[in-house]
Enzyme design. Structure first.
Site, short mmCIF file in Angstrom:
data_model
loop_
_atom_site.label_atom_id
_atom_site.label_comp_id
_atom_site.label_asym_id
_atom_site.label_seq_id
_atom_site.Cartn_x
_atom_site.Cartn_y
_atom_site.Cartn_z
N LYS A 195 1.02 -0.75 0.24
CA LYS A 195 0.02 -0.04 0.28
C LYS A 195 1.18 1.16 -0.03
O LYS A 195 1.74 1.22 1.35
CB LYS A 195 -0.56 -0.55 1.23
CG LYS A 195 -1.64 0.81 1.45
CD LYS A 195 -2.97 1.16 2.33
CE LYS A 195 -3.54 1.99 2.68
NZ LYS A 195 -3.87 2.03 3.54
N LYS A 247 0.80 9.65 5.89
CA LYS A 247 1.15 8.27 6.15
C LYS A 247 2.46 7.86 5.65
O LYS A 247 2.00 6.52 5.97
CB LYS A 247 -0.50 7.88 5.75
CG LYS A 247 -1.43 8.04 6.28
CD LYS A 247 -2.29 7.39 6.58
CE LYS A 247 -3.94 7.65 7.04
NZ LYS A 247 -5.33 7.21 6.67
N GLU A 279 7.35 -6.93 1.75
CA GLU A 279 6.53 -6.70 1.94
C GLU A 279 5.48 -8.25 1.71
O GLU A 279 4.68 -8.28 2.95
CB GLU A 279 5.42 -5.86 1.95
CG GLU A 279 6.49 -4.65 2.38
CD GLU A 279 5.54 -4.31 3.65
OE1 GLU A 279 4.42 -5.27 4.10
OE2 GLU A 279 6.21 -3.39 4.18
N LYS A 326 -2.33 -1.59 -4.05
CA LYS A 326 -2.67 -0.44 -3.99
C LYS A 326 -1.63 1.06 -4.40
O LYS A 326 -1.15 1.23 -3.54
CB LYS A 326 -4.17 -0.25 -3.55
CG LYS A 326 -3.75 0.53 -1.76
CD LYS A 326 -4.87 0.63 -0.68
CE LYS A 326 -6.12 1.28 -0.70
NZ LYS A 326 -6.37 1.54 0.32
N TYR A 356 -15.00 0.75 -7.66
CA TYR A 356 -16.34 1.52 -7.28
C TYR A 356 -17.03 1.36 -8.77
O TYR A 356 -18.19 1.99 -8.36
CB TYR A 356 -16.11 3.66 -6.72
CG TYR A 356 -14.93 3.47 -5.64
CD1 TYR A 356 -15.48 3.59 -4.56
CD2 TYR A 356 -13.70 3.94 -6.36
CE1 TYR A 356 -15.05 3.48 -2.93
CE2 TYR A 356 -12.88 3.26 -4.24
CZ TYR A 356 -13.63 3.84 -3.16
OH TYR A 356 -12.80 3.19 -2.02
C1 PBG Z 1 -7.77 3.11 5.31
C2 PBG Z 1 -7.46 2.43 3.60
C3 PBG Z 1 -7.25 4.22 2.86
C4 PBG Z 1 -8.19 3.44 0.98
C5 PBG Z 1 -8.57 2.32 2.25
N1 PBG Z 1 -8.33 1.49 3.30
C6 PBG Z 1 -6.90 5.22 3.21
C7 PBG Z 1 -5.39 5.52 3.48
O1 PBG Z 1 -4.20 5.13 4.22
O2 PBG Z 1 -5.66 6.36 4.16
C8 PBG Z 1 -8.53 4.17 0.58
C9 PBG Z 1 -9.46 3.46 -0.98
C10 PBG Z 1 -9.76 4.66 -2.07
O3 PBG Z 1 -8.48 5.71 -1.89
O4 PBG Z 1 -10.00 4.27 -2.37
N2 PBG Z 1 -6.92 2.78 6.22
#
Ligand code: PBG
Length: 337
Positions: free
Chosen positions: A200, A228, A244, A259, A324
């Site tokens: 991520k 983050k 990871e 992602k 989505y």
């Molecule tokens: C939170 C989380 C996030 C997403 C999925 N779970 C956002 C983040 O880490 O700030 C993002 C999904 C998206 O942007 O559609 N843990």
């Protein structure tokens, strides 16, 4: 050499008719490829537009059940739930995450009893519940890894208890997959899948999601960092993605997630090649919003652009895609050959 040179080879021969193109096609999307994310909110019979995520709404539990029914009818195997928790219930430790009767718990139970054939993915992370918007507990100005992992393991058990089929840790703490697996086994949730957000990236494209769950505006407040980057990965790194992924495999993950999807096609392909687990990819909120806004501005055809973005993710090696657009695309696929 497997290819003769021109003119013996004319690659346009295979492109000359629709039937030839269909016969040649390597990557075919179906409804089975998709997981539909849904945003939840308190209340009855209400859907509220999310301004930065055009076409996506926050749904009350009853409306989420109705949407789940539509997704199931369209052949989509699973949904993923994200709560827009009432601001009054947010605190520094995200305690509401452990309340078995919280929004997501109520939604899981309602959807399970009304649409039992539909899989439910539940996110494991504290950001919808913390007043600082971070995925874990803040100690000395940063998210504390091990203390957070202990809470996440409890959260995963609460979600499994509510009926979640798949728990999906999206927090990027080190060691959380192993802790969650042990906690699930201890509580006899031996059949609960762990879909780990193994790779991520710290991405600008999560902006609309953070608006949807009400976490974005909070970052930088209450003693937490402004972004983050101390836990999500640097988008510049690929070798680290494999590290990871391998760690999460060794800790007992059942599937991995990458992602954002569209900016990580190389990583999806690498995981597909080098790791035996199923690899899921999340077309995140900002990626979807770009397509939605571009289409609304008349820059391109919406369905064509979304289909192209999704087929590329599958071609890269994704086993399944969170998007989505899942419902509209599943319905569009049904009506075209
Ligand atoms: C939170 C989380 C996030 C997403 C999925 N779970 C956002 C983040 O880490 O700030 C993002 C999904 C998206 O942007 O559609 N843990």
């Amino acid at each position: 050499m497997t290819t003769a040179s021109f003119p013996a080879t004319r690659l346009r021969r295979w492109r000359a008719h629709d039937w030839r193109r269909r016969l040649l096609r390597e990557t075919v999307l179906t409804a089975n490829d998709f997981v539909l994310p849904l945003f939840l909110m308190d209340g009855d019979n209400t859907a509220v537009d999310i301004p930065t995520l055009p076409g996506v709404q926050r749904l009350t539990v009853d409306r989420a059940v109705a949407r789940a029914r539509e997704a199931h009818a369209a052949g989509i195997p699973a949904i993923a739930l994200f709560p827009a928790t009432d601001a009054k219930l947010k605190d520094a430790r995200g305690r509401e995450a452990l309340n078995p009767d919280n929004l997501v718990g109520r939604a899981i139970r309602a959807i399970k009893s009304n649409v039992p054939g539909l899989g439910i993915v539940a996110d494991v992370a504290l950001d919808p519940y913390t007043d600082h918007g971070h995925d874990g507990l803040i100690v000395d100005g940063d998210v504390a890894n091990d203390a957070t992992v202990a809470v996440l393991a409890e959260q995963a058990v609460v979600l499994a208890q509510a009926g979640a089929d798949i728990v999906a840790p999206s927090d990027m703490m080190d060691g959380r997959v192993g802790a969650i697996r042990r906690a699930l086994e201890t509580h006899s949730h031996t059949n609960t899948l762990i879909l780990s957000y193994a790779v991520k990236y710290a991405s600008a494209f999560y902006g609309p999601f953070r608006d949807a769950v009400g976490s974005g505006g909070r970052l930088g407040a209450k003693g937490g960092p402004a972004d983050k980057r101390t836990y999500q990965m640097d988008p510049a790194n690929a070798a680290e993605a494999l590290r990871e992924a391998r760690l999460d495999v060794s800790e007992g993950a059942d599937a991995l997630m990458v992602k954002p999807a569209g900016t990580s096609l190389d990583i999806i392909a690498a995981l597909k090649r080098d790791v035996e687990l199923p690899v899921f990819a999340y077309q995140v909120s900002g990626e979807y919003a770009m397509l939605a806004v571009g289409a609304a501005q008349g820059l391109f055809n919406r369905t064509d652009a979304v289909l192209e973005s999704l087929v590329a993710i599958k071609r890269a090696g994704a086993t399944g895609i969170l998007t989505y657009a899942a419902l509209e695309i599943a319905e569009a696929l049904e009506s075209t050959p």
